[in-house]
Structure formats: C-alpha cells, structure tokens
Design a protein around this motif. Structure first.
Motif: not given
Length: 156
Positions: A94-103, A148-156
């Motif tokens: 519906k709206v442009y939102v960067p996808k990486y904000l959700f993880p 930050f490690f969890c963010i990296g794993i989640g983005l991967f």
C-alpha cells in the motif's frame, strides 16, 4: 540505511509498540508476564537440575537465567525478524516503506522484551546474594552487539 531509519523512526517506534501490544494483548498479567515468565522457567529448571542431577554449582540459578534470557532474545528476535516482511506484506504493497525496517522493528521489540526481563535477573541476583559490581554495567556492550547481530541475521 541509517538515514532511512532516522527518517522513519516514528514508524519503527509504532511497529515496536504494535508488536509489544500484540504479544501481551490476551494476557491477564500483561507486561508483568515478561518478568514472571523467565522467573518461573528458571525456577522450574533450577529445581529439576539441582534436585535431579545434583549439581553443586554456586549461583546456578543466576547462570541459568542469564543464559535463558540471552537465548530467548536471540531465538525470538531472529525467528520473528525473518518472517516480518511477509507478515507486513499488505502494508508494503500500500505504501512505500523500506522493507528492512520491519526486521529492525521486530528485533527491537524483542530487545524491549529482554529489557522487561532484566529486573527478574536483578531480583535473582539480590535473592542469591550475588555481589553487584560495576561489571554489571559492562554487560550492556555484549547485549548491544547481540542486538546488531540479530538485526544482521534477520536481514539476511
């Protein structure tokens, strides 16, 4: 990426608040449950290991609770972050939102749950007469690195 996070910080805060409210929505105890859950789990596990296996380790309950809190944070953060884009697919369409904000928001909501659980660890430290020193403040650094490690794993 950092500029987008700053630009959409209000959205990230709202997503984190939504995740926390959704997690405790049907719970009678609400946010108190995030402190009671690790305490009760630690109590049961400590009783089983100390009585059944007869370990004589000083501060065993504290070690157990610390490990459970960190493992629960890592497990919850990575598993929820990996499915966060699919869960929010309708919003992305519906709206442009960067996808990486959700993880990032899912890992952040797990971090907030971890912060709610830290008073339980402090209560166990006081109950077991464990010495509270300045090194307790130094535990913030590994927790930030784990975040930050969890963010990296989640983005991967």
């Amino acid at each position: 990426m950092y500029q987008d996070i700053v630009k959409y910080r209000n959205l990230v805060v709202e997503l984190v608040m939504r995740d926390i409210k959704k997690k405790y929505r049907r719970s009678i105890l609400g946010y108190l449950w995030s402190m009671l859950n690790p305490l009760l789990t630690m109590l049961i596990t400590a009783m089983v290991f100390s009585n059944l296996f007869r370990f004589q380790i000083d501060n065993f309950a504290l070690y157990l609770l610390t490990g459970q809190l960190i493992f629960t944070f890592y497990s919850e953060a990575t598993s929820f972050a990996m499915g966060s884009i699919l869960e929010n697919g309708s919003l992305i369409k519906k709206v442009y939102v960067p996808k990486y904000l959700f993880p990032i928001s899912r890992v952040s909501s797990s971090a907030v749950n971890l912060l709610f659980s830290l008073p339980a660890m402090l209560a166990i430290m006081l109950y077991t007469d464990h010495e509270i020193t300045i090194t307790l403040v130094a535990c913030i650094v590994p927790l930030i690195l784990l975040y930050f490690f969890c963010i990296g794993i989640g983005l991967f």
